[in-house]
Design an enzyme around this catalytic site. Structure first.
Site, PDB file in Angstrom:
ATOM      1  N   CYS A   1      56.507 -22.466 -33.437  1.00  0.00           N
ATOM      2  CA  CYS A   1      56.193 -22.142 -34.832  1.00  0.00           C
ATOM      3  C   CYS A   1      55.414 -20.835 -34.839  1.00  0.00           C
ATOM      4  CB  CYS A   1      55.362 -23.253 -35.467  1.00  0.00           C
ATOM      5  SG  CYS A   1      55.329 -23.146 -37.281  1.00  0.00           S
TER       6      CYS A   1
ATOM      7  N   LYS B   1      58.992 -33.327 -41.685  1.00  0.00           N
ATOM      8  CA  LYS B   1      57.591 -32.914 -41.640  1.00  0.00           C
ATOM      9  C   LYS B   1      57.132 -32.645 -43.060  1.00  0.00           C
ATOM     10  CE  LYS B   1      54.494 -29.372 -39.848  1.00  0.00           C
ATOM     11  NZ  LYS B   1      54.318 -28.274 -38.901  1.00  0.00           N
TER      12      LYS B   1
ATOM     13  N   LYS C   1      56.450 -36.744 -39.162  1.00  0.00           N
ATOM     14  CA  LYS C   1      55.075 -36.259 -39.139  1.00  0.00           C
ATOM     15  C   LYS C   1      54.573 -36.085 -40.555  1.00  0.00           C
ATOM     16  CE  LYS C   1      52.478 -32.255 -37.846  1.00  0.00           C
ATOM     17  NZ  LYS C   1      52.544 -30.869 -37.592  1.00  0.00           N
TER      18      LYS C   1
ATOM     19  N   ARG D   1      44.260 -27.342 -38.587  1.00  0.00           N
ATOM     20  CA  ARG D   1      44.232 -25.921 -38.960  1.00  0.00           C
ATOM     21  C   ARG D   1      42.909 -25.272 -38.578  1.00  0.00           C
ATOM     22  NH1 ARG D   1      47.832 -26.550 -44.506  1.00  0.00           N
ATOM     23  NH2 ARG D   1      49.647 -27.372 -43.385  1.00  0.00           N
TER      24      ARG D   1
HETATM   25  C1  PBG Z   1      52.493 -25.949 -36.840  1.00  0.00           C
HETATM   26  C2  PBG Z   1      51.967 -27.341 -36.740  1.00  0.00           C
HETATM   27  C3  PBG Z   1      51.001 -27.990 -37.530  1.00  0.00           C
HETATM   28  C4  PBG Z   1      50.768 -29.239 -36.937  1.00  0.00           C
HETATM   29  C5  PBG Z   1      51.596 -29.318 -35.826  1.00  0.00           C
HETATM   30  N1  PBG Z   1      52.347 -28.136 -35.730  1.00  0.00           N
HETATM   31  C6  PBG Z   1      50.239 -27.509 -38.699  1.00  0.00           C
HETATM   32  C7  PBG Z   1      50.860 -27.289 -39.993  1.00  0.00           C
HETATM   33  O1  PBG Z   1      52.067 -27.471 -40.202  1.00  0.00           O
HETATM   34  O2  PBG Z   1      50.128 -26.850 -40.859  1.00  0.00           O
HETATM   35  C8  PBG Z   1      49.787 -30.269 -37.416  1.00  0.00           C
HETATM   36  C9  PBG Z   1      49.319 -31.241 -36.381  1.00  0.00           C
HETATM   37  C10 PBG Z   1      48.132 -32.046 -36.755  1.00  0.00           C
HETATM   38  O3  PBG Z   1      47.626 -32.045 -37.885  1.00  0.00           O
HETATM   39  O4  PBG Z   1      47.641 -32.738 -35.849  1.00  0.00           O
HETATM   40  N2  PBG Z   1      53.334 -25.703 -37.925  1.00  0.00           N
END
Ligand code: PBG
Length: 327
Positions: free
Chosen positions: A119, A198, A251, A208
């Site tokens: 990502c 997601k 997720k 974050r």
């Molecule tokens: C990256 C990503 C995120 C998470 C995993 N990969 C953050 C988001 O989408 O803002 C979140 C994982 C967590 O909260 O433990 N895109």
């Protein structure tokens, strides 16, 4: 009918209770997320995720020793680069932070499986998961321009030695693009675990902080899913299956157990992962620290519920503790 039928008979003897247990939980089910940062000799606590740290690459051997002492088979890496820019270039740089960490793990824990999150949000200065199109006035991540960068990132992770990639950006056509890119670069053997469903979730808040990836403007609702939608998750999953995803993921996990179950029922033959995310972890840790809940029992109950719902694999920050408790 009662009194012939008495359900409690199966619950009386502890051995029998174990024999009729339908769901099992094992450290072998877990993937531990790890945060790696630039710099030297640092292990920085993440305040909203007690017990979790940002590790510099040189300090990784400490946590790797803890992991390899358990049966936890895999880690998933998140990187905090020194420099962020509009196109997230550290993400696909051969000496980027994740690439360095992959090589270090290969060296110090050769039997541990290394998965990389693919990502851009940790690498872009605006904190969005792709190339931002400024012209439209809403958060418009340019889907197809982003795919090109994600392919470069995935190939670069594979070149560094990643065993599996896990794209989390929720771009359309992402799995097909990544599969094509990996195959064209002699990585047809590298599996893809798709963050297929997601959601745009408040449960990512602590992550974050940990990954220093909060969006600098707007939010992620133009690419991540609306928490109100379930049918749409099945469409997302179906597309990823058709595009070649080897494993699927839902997720967050705890508020989405219904989605886990529906995805498992729709695709019983495809391995399914659940991401027990940062906010879920933080809620347990904070209530446990206040003495309001029994951390061990609650954690194992939560993780068991994810398996019962249909997950085969759980990405969880509780992995090391749970592995210890499971003995
Ligand atoms: C990256 C990503 C995120 C998470 C995993 N990969 C953050 C988001 O989408 O803002 C979140 C994982 C967590 O909260 O433990 N895109």
């Amino acid at each position: 009918m009662f009194p012939q039928s008495r359900m409690r008979r199966l619950r009386m003897h502890p051995q029998l209770r174990e024999m009729v247990r339908e769901t099992s939980l094992s450290p072998k089910d877990f993937i531990l997320p790890l945060f790696v940062r630039h710099g030297v000799n640092q292990q920085i606590p993440i305040s909203s995720m007690p017990g979790q740290f940002q590790w510099t690459v040189d300090r990784l051997p400490e946590i790797l020793a803890d992991i390899t002492a358990t049966e936890i088979p895999a880690v998933i890496l998140f990187g905090i680069p020194e420099q962020k820019d509009a196109l997230g270039s550290d993400a696909y740089c051969s000496h980027g932070i994740v690439q360095q960490a992959v090589r270090a793990i290969r060296e110090h824990a050769p039997d541990l499986m290394v998965i990389t999150d693919v990502c851009l949000c940790e690498f872009t200065d605006h904190g969005h998961c792709g190339v931002v199109n400024e012209s439209t006035g809403r958060v418009d991540v340019d889907n197809d321009a982003t795919l090109e960068l994600l392919v470069k990132e995935a190939v670069s992770h594979a070149q560094a030695g990643a065993d599996m990639i896990a794209p989390s950006g929720m771009m359309d056509g992402m799995i097909a693009a990544l599969r094509g890119g990996l195959d064209a670069n002699s990585f047809s053997h590298i599996p893809i675990m798709s963050y297929a469903a997601k959601y745009a979730s408040a449960f990512y808040g602590p992550f974050r902080d940990a990954a220093e990836s909060a969006p600098q403007f707007g939010d992620r609702r133009t690419y991540q899913m609306d928490p109100a939608n379930g049918n749409e998750a099945l469409r997302e999953v179906q597309l990823d299956v058709e595009e070649g995803a080897d494993l699927l993921m839902v997720k967050p996990a705890l508020s989405y157990l219904d989605i886990i179950r529906r995805v498992k029922d729709a695709h019983p033959n495809i391995p399914l992962a659940a991401y027990n995310v940062s906010g879920e972890y933080a809620m347990v840790k904070s209530a446990a620290a206040a003495g309001w809940i029994d951390e061990q029992r609650i954690t194992l109950e939560i993780l068991t519920s994810m398996k019962r719902a249909g997950a085969d694999i759980i990405l969880t920050y509780h992995a090391l503790d749970a592995a210890k408790w499971l003995g």
